[in-house]
Design a protein around this motif. Structure first.
Motif, PDB file in Angstrom:
ATOM      1  N   ALA A   1       0.829  -1.209   0.000  1.00  0.00           N
ATOM      2  CA  ALA A   1       0.000   0.000   0.000  1.00  0.00           C
ATOM      3  C   ALA A   1       0.860   1.253   0.000  1.00  0.00           C
ATOM      4  O   ALA A   1       0.553   2.244  -0.690  1.00  0.00           O
ATOM      5  N   ARG A   2       1.970   1.209   0.756  1.00  0.00           N
ATOM      6  CA  ARG A   2       2.875   2.360   0.791  1.00  0.00           C
ATOM      7  C   ARG A   2       3.530   2.565  -0.575  1.00  0.00           C
ATOM      8  O   ARG A   2       3.697   3.698  -1.043  1.00  0.00           O
ATOM      9  N   LEU A   3       3.934   1.473  -1.209  1.00  0.00           N
ATOM     10  CA  LEU A   3       4.543   1.574  -2.537  1.00  0.00           C
ATOM     11  C   LEU A   3       3.561   2.178  -3.540  1.00  0.00           C
ATOM     12  O   LEU A   3       3.929   3.014  -4.367  1.00  0.00           O
ATOM     13  N   MET A   4       2.310   1.743  -3.474  1.00  0.00           N
ATOM     14  CA  MET A   4       1.296   2.233  -4.412  1.00  0.00           C
ATOM     15  C   MET A   4       0.911   3.681  -4.146  1.00  0.00           C
ATOM     16  O   MET A   4       0.482   4.399  -5.056  1.00  0.00           O
ATOM     17  N   GLY A   5       1.075   4.133  -2.913  1.00  0.00           N
ATOM     18  CA  GLY A   5       0.668   5.489  -2.558  1.00  0.00           C
ATOM     19  C   GLY A   5       1.740   6.542  -2.775  1.00  0.00           C
ATOM     20  O   GLY A   5       1.502   7.724  -2.526  1.00  0.00           O
ATOM     21  N   TYR A   6       2.917   6.140  -3.255  1.00  0.00           N
ATOM     22  CA  TYR A   6       4.041   7.054  -3.442  1.00  0.00           C
ATOM     23  C   TYR A   6       4.118   7.464  -4.916  1.00  0.00           C
ATOM     24  O   TYR A   6       3.743   6.698  -5.802  1.00  0.00           O
ATOM     25  N   THR A   7       4.586   8.676  -5.178  1.00  0.00           N
ATOM     26  CA  THR A   7       4.588   9.192  -6.564  1.00  0.00           C
ATOM     27  C   THR A   7       5.850   8.831  -7.352  1.00  0.00           C
ATOM     28  O   THR A   7       5.906   9.053  -8.561  1.00  0.00           O
ATOM     29  N   TRP A   8       6.894   8.341  -6.706  1.00  0.00           N
ATOM     30  CA  TRP A   8       8.118   7.876  -7.363  1.00  0.00           C
ATOM     31  C   TRP A   8       8.728   8.915  -8.316  1.00  0.00           C
ATOM     32  O   TRP A   8       8.799   8.708  -9.517  1.00  0.00           O
ATOM     33  N   PRO A   9       9.192  10.045  -7.773  1.00  0.00           N
ATOM     34  CA  PRO A   9       9.838  11.044  -8.641  1.00  0.00           C
ATOM     35  C   PRO A   9      11.097  10.521  -9.321  1.00  0.00           C
ATOM     36  O   PRO A   9      11.478  11.014 -10.384  1.00  0.00           O
ATOM     37  N   GLY A  10      11.765   9.517  -8.718  1.00  0.00           N
ATOM     38  CA  GLY A  10      12.953   8.929  -9.334  1.00  0.00           C
ATOM     39  C   GLY A  10      12.632   7.744 -10.225  1.00  0.00           C
ATOM     40  O   GLY A  10      13.538   7.078 -10.723  1.00  0.00           O
ATOM     41  N   ASN A  11      11.338   7.466 -10.388  1.00  0.00           N
ATOM     42  CA  ASN A  11      10.847   6.433 -11.299  1.00  0.00           C
ATOM     43  C   ASN A  11      11.378   5.039 -10.965  1.00  0.00           C
ATOM     44  O   ASN A  11      11.575   4.717  -9.799  1.00  0.00           O
ATOM     45  N   ILE A  12      11.606   4.207 -11.994  1.00  0.00           N
ATOM     46  CA  ILE A  12      11.964   2.806 -11.770  1.00  0.00           C
ATOM     47  C   ILE A  12      13.287   2.701 -11.025  1.00  0.00           C
ATOM     48  O   ILE A  12      13.473   1.811 -10.194  1.00  0.00           O
ATOM     49  N   ARG A  13      14.219   3.593 -11.299  1.00  0.00           N
ATOM     50  CA  ARG A  13      15.518   3.541 -10.619  1.00  0.00           C
ATOM     51  C   ARG A  13      15.336   3.714  -9.108  1.00  0.00           C
ATOM     52  O   ARG A  13      15.964   3.014  -8.312  1.00  0.00           O
ATOM     53  N   GLU A  14      14.462   4.635  -8.714  1.00  0.00           N
ATOM     54  CA  GLU A  14      14.222   4.842  -7.283  1.00  0.00           C
ATOM     55  C   GLU A  14      13.567   3.610  -6.664  1.00  0.00           C
ATOM     56  O   GLU A  14      13.924   3.186  -5.553  1.00  0.00           O
ATOM     57  N   LEU A  15      12.587   3.023  -7.352  1.00  0.00           N
ATOM     58  CA  LEU A  15      11.921   1.820  -6.846  1.00  0.00           C
ATOM     59  C   LEU A  15      12.936   0.688  -6.670  1.00  0.00           C
ATOM     60  O   LEU A  15      12.934  -0.020  -5.661  1.00  0.00           O
ATOM     61  N   ARG A  16      13.795   0.505  -7.656  1.00  0.00           N
ATOM     62  CA  ARG A  16      14.823  -0.537  -7.564  1.00  0.00           C
ATOM     63  C   ARG A  16      15.720  -0.316  -6.358  1.00  0.00           C
ATOM     64  O   ARG A  16      16.034  -1.255  -5.613  1.00  0.00           O
TER      65      ARG A  16
END
Length: 271
Positions: A247-262
């Motif tokens: 839920a936390r992952l889905m609720g975040y906007t990820w400004p760094g995109n896939i690299r930030e998620l990784r």
């Protein structure tokens, strides 16, 4: 009659040739690992459309591709997938970051130089375009390339020829150029920092990679993919992402995109 010495030499050469073939095959396999269409992770329409575009460009002989999108959206991976999915896969893939190399060295890195072309040029050097003949050169952050190099690159695209720094002889190179930028090149053209004619020559086949926030359906599949990968690489027991964490992952906007998620998943596995 068999000459034992000649037979021994012939067998030695055959064994050496076989070993070299195996080494080349192994190196090609290592170079292409993680660069297949299957390595583009996603369940939504954005990835499906992207894979369709890659199949089209890989099956064509178009020489230029322009990848656009925010930092961290996967432009490096797409460039590699385009190369290894094409008929150029057995030839070199040469990546270069246009901002990572000092401006005064970038021209020599790309086009090579002749002996004595400048103070430290003690010998002749082949540039990346010459080394990648038959393959692909990936120019990352091309929006930051200085104008005089843009002119030289334009000539290479249009005439397939170039000169080394300090050279007087035209050389030819058959390369596919994949360029990438997170800058708005239309703004750079208006500012006078990017050539309009080069922009249109690069934009023969443009691909825009969506930001991760624009494809939220792919957040959890990507997170699970990275989790499995890092557990395997770090020799950890398989882990899973708890419901609250999802839920936390889905609720975040990820400004760094896939690299930030990784990076987040990697840090989670370490901790």
């Amino acid at each position: 009659p068999v000459d034992p010495e000649a037979l021994q030499i012939a067998i030695g050469k055959a064994l050496e040739a076989r070993a070299l073939r195996r080494q080349v095959t192994r190196l090609q396999t290592d170079a292409s690992r993680g660069s297949a269409l299957d390595d583009l992770i996603g369940v939504g329409g954005a990835v499906e459309r992207l894979m369709g575009l890659i199949r089209q460009i890989a099956g064509s002989d178009a020489t230029t591709v322009l990848l656009q999108g925010e930092s961290g959206t996967g432009k490096d991976l797409v460039a590699r997938v385009i190369h290894f999915a094409s008929a150029r896969a057995s030839a070199p893939f040469q990546p270069v970051n246009c901002v990572a190399i000092p401006e005064h060295l970038l021209e020599s890195e790309l086009f090579g130089h002749e002996r004595g072309a400048f103070t430290d040029a003690r010998g002749q050097k082949k540039g990346l375009f010459e080394q990648a003949d038959g393959g692909t050169v990936y120019l990352d952050e091309i929006g930051d390339m200085r104008p005089d190099l843009q002119t030289k690159l334009l000539r290479l695209i249009e005439e397939k020829s170039f000169r080394r720094v300090g050279g007087v002889r035209d050389l030819r190179a058959d390369v596919r150029i994949v360029a990438a930028t997170n800058r708005d090149l239309a703004v750079a053209i208006r500012d006078g920092t990017f050539r309009q004619d080069l922009y249109y020559r690069l934009k023969v086949f443009p691909i825009t990679l969506p930001a991760l926030r624009e494809r939220p359906e792919d957040i959890l599949p990507l997170a699970r993919y990275f989790l499995q990968r890092f557990c395997r690489e770090m020799r950890r027991e398989p882990l899973r992402i708890a419901g609250e964490a999802e839920a936390r992952l889905m609720g975040y906007t990820w400004p760094g995109n896939i690299r930030e998620l990784r990076n987040v998943i990697e840090r989670g596995v370490i901790l």
